[in-house]
Scaffold this active site. Structure first.
Site: not given
Ligand code: PGA
Length: 262
Positions: A12-14, A104, A106, A174, A180, A220, A241-242
């Protein structure tokens, strides 16, 4: 009854990488997977770039015959029409998107998305043959007040209520406190909730649905912890994500089978 669920490693590049950066990045991922002779038959890789990158990613994937799937990070619950700023599942389908992330955390927290809306968005994707990756998870406060599983189970139940019979979906557990933060759930914690989710969806939609539906862990995830998650019986992959923004790290995660010693 045992079904083999193909592991899914999803990035997930966001809101990162414009379309030029996306092209460079996907090319590197393609080379890197090639170099390590990644076994795409046995581990599926999917990336979720921003909307504006999708056309470029499609062109590159087609031209270089990359066996990487791609999808969007959101979708409208509506079909094409007077909805300024929205993107219809019909458009994503035309771009070859096979997946879309829905719900998600967010989007739940910054855009106030409810389970009902997330269900409707997931249903809109399904109507176009796109598989929704439905995200659920508890906040730190939920964890404190109700334990880990209560909120995710409630979210899964409410989202599934909007979907047709026997849908093709992926569920991503998640925990919000793990996203994050660098503080992932332990593999045992994640298994406990993913196991409870599988039990719940089996109860709601029957055994075949429970058996076939892939459940991912996210929050994470990195190359050092992926193997532990993937050893768990009810974890079929990860939403990352990251760490999905770094070629080497993402490739290493995709190679999780190499680090598994059972
Ligand atoms: P993260 O994000 O791996 O940076 O914790 C995961 C996500 O939000 O899907």
């Amino acid at each position: 009854m045992t079904t083999v669920r193909k592991p899914l490693i999803a990035g997930n590049w966001k809101m990162n990488f414009d379309h030029l950066q996306a092209l460079a990045f996907v090319q590197k991922i393609g080379w890197s997977l090639n170099d390590i002779k990644h076994d795409l038959e046995n581990v599926e890789i999917v990336i979720f770039p921003p909307f504006t990158d999708l056309r470029s990613v499609q062109t590159l994937v087609d031209a270089d015959k990359l066996r990487i799937g791609y999808g969007a990070q959101d979708v409208s619950q509506h079909g094409p029409g007077a909805y300024t700023g929205e993107i219809a599942a019909e458009f994503l389908q035309k771009l070859g998107a096979q997946y879309v992330i829905t719900g998600h955390s967010e989007r739940r927290s910054y855009h106030g998305e409810s389970d009902e809306l997330i269900g409707k968005k997931s249903a809109a994707a399904l109507r176009q043959g796109i598989t929704p990756v439905i995200c659920v998870g508890e906040t730190a406060e939920d964890l404190e007040a109700h334990g880990a599983a209560a909120v995710p189970l409630q979210q899964v139940t409410a989202v599934l209520a909007e979907l047709p019979e026997n849908p093709e979906v992926v569920i991503a557990y998640e925990p919000v406190w793990a996203i994050g933060s660098g503080k992932a759930a332990t593999a045992a914690q994640a298994q406990e909730v993913c196991g409870a989710i599988r039990q719940k969806i089996t109860e709601l939609r029957g055994e075949a649905f429970g058996e076939k539906t892939r459940i991912l862990y996210g929050g994470s995830v990195k190359s050092e912890n992926i193997a532990e998650f993937m050893k768990q019986p009810d974890i079929d992959g990860a939403l990352i994500g990251g760490a999905s923004l770094k070629v080497e790290e993402f490739t290493k995660i995709a190679q999780f089978q190499k680090h598994i010693t059972v």
